[in-house]
Design a protein around this motif. Structure first.
Motif, mmCIF file in Angstrom:
data_model
loop_
_atom_site.group_PDB
_atom_site.id
_atom_site.type_symbol
_atom_site.label_atom_id
_atom_site.label_comp_id
_atom_site.label_asym_id
_atom_site.label_seq_id
_atom_site.Cartn_x
_atom_site.Cartn_y
_atom_site.Cartn_z
ATOM 1 N N ARG A 1 0.817 -1.211 0.000
ATOM 2 C CA ARG A 1 0.000 0.000 0.000
ATOM 3 C C ARG A 1 0.852 1.263 0.000
ATOM 4 N N VAL B 1 -10.210 -3.288 -0.218
ATOM 5 C CA VAL B 1 -8.765 -3.332 -0.465
ATOM 6 C C VAL B 1 -8.469 -4.301 -1.606
ATOM 7 N N ASP C 1 -0.098 4.933 1.192
ATOM 8 C CA ASP C 1 -1.487 4.844 1.613
ATOM 9 C C ASP C 1 -1.648 4.010 2.888
ATOM 10 N N PHE C 2 -0.597 3.364 3.366
ATOM 11 C CA PHE C 2 -0.708 2.471 4.516
ATOM 12 C C PHE C 2 -1.193 3.198 5.768
ATOM 13 N N LEU D 1 -4.909 3.644 5.435
ATOM 14 C CA LEU D 1 -5.586 2.356 5.498
ATOM 15 C C LEU D 1 -5.626 1.835 6.925
#
Length: 118
Positions: A49, A107, A52-53, A56
């Protein structure tokens, strides 16, 4: 839930008695999952990711935290959340488990199997 430091690893473990288990580990570099029943085991890895982790992991933690007046989890369903390999004390409800599963299904399609835990 208020996390004071940046999360480097989020692990989610779900179990329905001894019939099914799902383990998911998420980092910025890797998403790994294992789904197991008495009849099969599926392992998989998804693309990282990256940047974006942080978003998330925050979304997943917000989704899984029980809200007032929600029903507790069924006794046969167990859910554990580990933040940086430490068990968190997040209270979970039936509704919050569904929110978590819905978010994970966005996801990747591979997480469709999680619907069986709700």
């Amino acid at each position: 839930m208020n996390i004071d430091k940046k999360i480097s690893r989020l692990s989610i473990m779900m179990r329905v008695d001894d019939r099914a288990r799902a383990d998911i580990a998420l980092t910025a570099d890797r998403i790994y999952y294992r789904f197991a029943t008495d009849e099969s085991i599926e392992d998989g890895e998804l693309p990282p990711r990256g940047d974006d982790f942080d978003n998330l992991s925050s979304e997943l933690l917000a989704a899984v935290e029980a809200k007032d007046n929600e029903r507790p989890l069924n006794d046969e369903v167990k859910l554990s959340i580990f933040i940086d390999n430490r068990l968190s004390a997040i209270e979970v409800s039936e509704e919050s488990l569904r929110r978590l599963v819905d978010r994970l299904r966005r996801v990747a399609e591979e997480f469709a199997f999680l619907g069986g835990f709700c």
